[in-house]
Design a protein around this motif. Structure first.
Motif, PDB file in Angstrom:
ATOM      1  N   GLN A   1       3.508   6.083  -5.546  1.00  0.00           N
ATOM      2  CA  GLN A   1       3.120   5.995  -7.015  1.00  0.00           C
ATOM      3  C   GLN A   1       1.939   7.056  -7.111  1.00  0.00           C
ATOM      4  N   ARG A   2       1.006   7.235  -6.472  1.00  0.00           N
ATOM      5  CA  ARG A   2       0.021   8.073  -6.577  1.00  0.00           C
ATOM      6  C   ARG A   2       0.571   9.640  -6.379  1.00  0.00           C
ATOM      7  N   MET A   3       1.186   9.647  -5.325  1.00  0.00           N
ATOM      8  CA  MET A   3       1.743  11.100  -5.199  1.00  0.00           C
ATOM      9  C   MET A   3       2.986  11.456  -6.265  1.00  0.00           C
TER      10      MET A   3
ATOM     11  N   GLU B   1       0.795  -1.339   0.232  1.00  0.00           N
ATOM     12  CA  GLU B   1      -0.122   0.127   0.108  1.00  0.00           C
ATOM     13  C   GLU B   1       1.048   1.257  -0.114  1.00  0.00           C
ATOM     14  N   GLN B   2       2.081   1.182   0.684  1.00  0.00           N
ATOM     15  CA  GLN B   2       2.887   2.358   0.722  1.00  0.00           C
ATOM     16  C   GLN B   2       3.490   2.550  -0.455  1.00  0.00           C
TER      17      GLN B   2
ATOM     18  N   GLN C   1       0.773   4.150  -2.738  1.00  0.00           N
ATOM     19  CA  GLN C   1       0.550   5.498  -2.506  1.00  0.00           C
ATOM     20  C   GLN C   1       1.716   6.503  -2.885  1.00  0.00           C
TER      21      GLN C   1
END
Length: 98
Positions: A67-69, A61-62, A65
């Motif tokens: 990659q989304r950032m 999940e980190q 996250q």
């Protein structure tokens, strides 16, 4: 047979039976202790596996996250650049209008 011999034999028999019963009770207690230790060890191992899976899920999940950032950062840079260009065009229009 005299009374002292019978008493001695009873004493010896009682002593031997006490030793045998004590030894068997100790062996039974040792088996129970091993069984309890194995149960506790199994619970601990199961909990450790659960925690490992949870940590792995958190890492995944980190990463997602992160990659989304990164994607949001790229998009923000493009929006800022577009906004900057729009402001330049607006400034030119305002200068022509004066």
């Amino acid at each position: 047979m005299d009374f002292t011999l019978i008493t001695a034999l009873i004493g010896i028999a009682a002593t031997l039976s006490g030793i045998i019963l004590g030894w068997s009770a100790r062996a039974k207690e040792a088996k129970n202790e091993v069984r309890k230790d194995a149960e506790i060890d199994t619970v601990i191992r199961t909990d450790m596996e659960y925690l490992k899976r949870g940590v792995d899920d958190i890492r995944i999940e980190q990463r997602a996250q992160g990659q989304r950032m990164d994607t949001m950062g790229e998009r923000l840079s493009r929006v800022e650049e577009s906004s900057k260009q729009a402001h330049k065009r607006i400034d030119r229009i305002e200068q022509k209008g004066e």
